[in-house]
Design an enzyme around this catalytic site. Structure first.
Site, PDB file in Angstrom:
ATOM      1  N   TYR A   1       0.948  -1.301   0.052  1.00  0.00           N
ATOM      2  CA  TYR A   1      -0.361   0.346  -0.076  1.00  0.00           C
ATOM      3  C   TYR A   1       1.076   1.162   0.123  1.00  0.00           C
ATOM      4  CZ  TYR A   1      -2.643   3.699   1.261  1.00  0.00           C
ATOM      5  OH  TYR A   1      -3.040   5.268   1.109  1.00  0.00           O
TER       6      TYR A   1
ATOM      7  N   HIS B   1      -2.895   0.196   6.307  1.00  0.00           N
ATOM      8  CA  HIS B   1      -3.635  -0.162   6.073  1.00  0.00           C
ATOM      9  C   HIS B   1      -4.329  -1.563   6.225  1.00  0.00           C
ATOM     10  CE1 HIS B   1      -5.850   1.378   1.226  1.00  0.00           C
ATOM     11  NE2 HIS B   1      -5.837   2.058   2.309  1.00  0.00           N
TER      12      HIS B   1
HETATM   13  C1  GCO Z   1      -5.433   7.469   3.888  1.00  0.00           C
HETATM   14  C2  GCO Z   1      -5.747   6.335   2.558  1.00  0.00           C
HETATM   15  C3  GCO Z   1      -6.358   6.499   0.810  1.00  0.00           C
HETATM   16  C4  GCO Z   1      -7.380   5.653   0.819  1.00  0.00           C
HETATM   17  C5  GCO Z   1      -8.162   5.547  -0.255  1.00  0.00           C
HETATM   18  C6  GCO Z   1      -9.243   5.140  -0.708  1.00  0.00           C
HETATM   19  O1  GCO Z   1      -5.123   7.289   4.696  1.00  0.00           O
HETATM   20  O2  GCO Z   1      -5.286   8.417   1.995  1.00  0.00           O
HETATM   21  O3  GCO Z   1      -5.810   5.027   3.386  1.00  0.00           O
HETATM   22  O4  GCO Z   1      -5.355   6.112   0.507  1.00  0.00           O
HETATM   23  O5  GCO Z   1      -6.096   4.355   0.553  1.00  0.00           O
HETATM   24  O6  GCO Z   1      -8.799   7.160   0.285  1.00  0.00           O
HETATM   25  O7  GCO Z   1      -9.790   5.299  -1.527  1.00  0.00           O
HETATM   26 MG    MG Z   2      -4.824   6.080   4.993  1.00  0.00          MG
END
Ligand code: GCO
Ligand code: MG
Length: 444
Positions: A200, A250
């Site tokens: 992520y 995440h």
């Molecule tokens: C963050 C988030 C986002 C999400 C996204 C999903 O903390 O910025 O985790 O990157 O993954 O908003 O659509």
């Molecule tokens: Mg997030």
């Protein structure tokens, strides 16, 4: 003076009182002036504006009133299921709202919320958020004030933000973090790619993919854990003690790995670790608390009060991190902030690219008016976005500055929005799948 009033004075108070009548009439007129509001506007139309000026599909609700030039905008962005929000607004909320006055925001919120009987889901909450925020916008425009004034005024001058530093390799992340620091940021979120895997926050090139029993995007939580801990160690060393470090887990690790990760990360003195657990595993927050003092942020996936209430009231987290439109808009988010303040929990509203600039203004407004503001996630607005949404909050030296115009202070150029329609994608904007080596699908 109305006839009955004159008769009353003559009959019961005598001629002397009648002589005082002009003063009486003036006082009465003053009261009338003070209490007489212009008739409340009525909802004439509820429409949906959709666009994709950058990666994410954005949805905004527009409420038009029967008063000339008076309308408002609200963020209803749920990018992974964007096509479902529009009919939720147009086919259900619009007929419910047409003809209602715009002045009873809380009443409208509660009645929209209850009108589906089943509630607290992402599509319906976003639809309600669009309406809620549009009504706040209208009230601000009527008052000639930015909404932070209607919510009590500023607690601070501007909003301290964190930027997203990422890269395939450790040195890329450090270099990216230094760019933010050079712009004046004091806080950076750091994410590094996982070789050959779908991590992520940074997708590593698929050059050395480990063997797996499938050809789908691959992930290994234990490898992720080792790599992210290494990243934090390097960043603390390379960026120095003055920079606040954040990291988004995440909800990719198993609950026990998450407990271990938070415990190990304690030595790096993080600003916070985000989303160590998924909403399905909330009970494990107790174990994290029992094992370490790493500050924890949680909540971007929450839709329901049943999710945030126990974490706040049991003081199991340090930052509540709800995606404002997913919780139903500005009105419920304000209540979350106030609840959190009572329990010593700070706010860190979700501010990624899949929030429209109207939603970012709602975030910044909450940040300004809440004593327990913690930090704001920052995503830049590209030129195309700014051409559609005129009046985006401004970034200077790592702080976001609110737009001082009435309401949210944002005007949407619908012609420009129409030039940036949703782009075709195989899953219609939805996410695909990520699997472990053996083929088990995981939360992403
Ligand atoms: C963050 C988030 C986002 C999400 C996204 C999903 O903390 O910025 O985790 O990157 O993954 O908003 O659509
Ligand atoms: Mg997030």
């Amino acid at each position: 003076m109305p006839i009955e009033r004159r008769d009353f004075l003559r009959t019961f108070a005598g001629a002397g009182a009648l002589a005082l009548a002009p003063r009486f009439v003036e006082a009465e007129a003053q009261v009338a002036r003070a209490t007489r509001a212009t008739p409340a506007p009525r909802i004439k139309d509820v429409s949906v504006i959709e666009c994709q000026p950058e990666g994410a599909r954005l949805t905004v609700v527009k409420i038009t009133t029967d008063q000339d030039g008076l309308y408002g905008y609200g963020c209803a962005t749920f990018t992974q299921r964007a096509d479902l929000v529009k009919p939720a607004v147009e086919k259900y909320l619009k007929p419910f709202l047409l003809g209602k006055t715009t002045d009873r925001i809380e009443d409208i919120w509660q009645s929209c919320y209850d009108s589906s009987y089943w509630k607290n889901g992402p599509v319906l909450n976003n639809a309600i958020s669009g309406v809620d925020q549009a009504l706040w916008d209208i009230k601000g425009r009527q008052a000639g004030m930015p909404i932070y004034q209607l919510a009590g005024g500023k607690c601070r001058e501007a909003v301290d933000c964190y930027g997203h530093a990422s890269g395939d390799e450790f040195e890329d992340v450090v270099a990216n973090a230094k760019q933010y620091i050079a712009q004046g940021f004091r806080n950076v979120r750091v994410q590094v790619g996982l070789p050959g895997m779908a991590g992520y926050g940074s997708q590593h090139k698929e050059n050395n993919r480990p063997k797996a029993l499938h050809d789908k995007p691959l992930f290994d939580p234990a490898a992720q854990m080792r790599r992210a801990l290494k990243l934090l160690e390097i960043c603390r060393r390379e960026l120095g003690d003055e920079i606040e470090l954040l990291h988004d887990m995440h909800e990719r690790l198993t609950p026990n790995e998450a407990v271990q990760f938070c415990k190990e990360a304690e030595q790096f003195r993080m600003f916070f670790l985000e989303d160590p657990l998924s909403p399905e595993d909330l009970g494990y927050f107790r174990q994290i608390r029992q094992n370490c003092a790493t500050p924890i942020a949680m909540g971007e996936l929450f839709n329901s009060p049943h999710e945030w209430q126990p974490l706040i009231t049991e003081q199991l987290i340090d930052y509540i991190r709800v995606h404002v439109s997913q919780a139903g808009g500005f009105s419920p988010a304000r209540k979350i902030a106030i609840l959190a303040e009572q329990f010593g929990v700070k706010t860190a509203w979700h501010g990624p690219g899949d929030v429209s600039p109207v939603g970012h203004m709602a975030n910044v407004t909450l940040d300004l008016v809440s004593y327990n503001f913690g930090i704001q996630e920052y995503s830049p607005f590209n030129e195309r976005t700014q051409a559609i949404f005129q009046g985006c909050p401004e970034m200077r030296d790592g702080y976001l500055w609110v737009n001082e115009k009435p309401g949210w202070g944002i005007e949407i150029d619908e012609k420009e929005a129409a030039k940036a329609p949703f782009t075709a994608s195989p899953l219609n904007g939805g996410w695909g799948e990520i699997r472990l080596r053996d083929g088990t699908v995981i939360k992403q």
